[in-house]
Design an enzyme around this catalytic site. Sequence first.
Site, mmCIF file in Angstrom:
data_model
loop_
_atom_site.group_PDB
_atom_site.id
_atom_site.type_symbol
_atom_site.label_atom_id
_atom_site.label_comp_id
_atom_site.label_asym_id
_atom_site.label_seq_id
_atom_site.Cartn_x
_atom_site.Cartn_y
_atom_site.Cartn_z
ATOM 1 N NE ARG A 173 -4.055 0.260 2.279
ATOM 2 C CZ ARG A 173 -4.668 0.850 3.016
ATOM 3 N NH1 ARG A 173 -4.592 0.295 4.146
ATOM 4 N NH2 ARG A 173 -5.463 1.982 3.140
ATOM 5 C CB CYS A 227 -1.510 3.996 9.478
ATOM 6 S SG CYS A 227 -2.999 4.676 10.356
#
Length: 280
Positions: A173, A227
Amino acid sequence: MGLISPEALLGRIGGPSLRLADVRWWLADPGKGRRDYEAGHLPGAVFVDVDTDLVAEDGPGRHPLPSPSAFARRMEALGFGDANEIVAYDDAAGTIAARLWWMLDDLGHPSVRVLDGGVQGWLAAGGMLTVAVPTRPPGTLTVHPAWSRVIDRVALAGRLGSASVIDARVPERYRGDVEPIDPVAGHIPTALSRPTGGNIGRDGRFLPADELRDRFKPLGDEVVTACGSGITACHNALAMRVAGLPDPLLYPGSYSDWSRAGLPVATGDAPGDPPTLPEG
């Protein structure tokens, strides 16, 4: 230092001041945590729902922080108070439980820790699970009036290149190979990849303090942890606390806030350079 071992918790289970928070949650199936709690949880634990207890209905990113007062009222209703020793746990190496730890710690609770190794560590140490749901009287929780170790998108954009931003998401990611939920794949420019899995050893517990220190110390004095939406970023904050390093700032909106604002993103393994952003 933010952690308690399963062995130490076994000796304290059932204590009158102890309160356990089951914070199991999964991005791909948010309801799985409650189902797992109902199937079996640590004795005396209450379920704390990430989506309703630890986030606001509106705000930047997918999991905005609630107001401290709203959070405190919800925790009080669940039976948590000032005099309680609070232990949060999950079944994901602490990556979700660390959110509750960070929130309570930032707001001044004197005794909150994460169960090192989570449910798996508890069972391996000889602990048992139960389906009995405890009934707790409401608590009284005194908290600071505002979050302190936080930074928003505007402030962060002006400090890219000076502050060290660390990204707790999985490498694929971070690189932008995949993006299951946010509108654009990639990472905040200049952010360094520090996935939460790197904080954990083969036994499912946090690495020793010296190894964690080696992982985070080169970053400098000003660190921002991020995050996808401000949940697993707290795991890196916990790891830095275990390592004895200064606490980082949390970017609560994290990549979900950054990407939805249409700001530049970087892809690949390199952090990327600070972008030129429009004034204002």
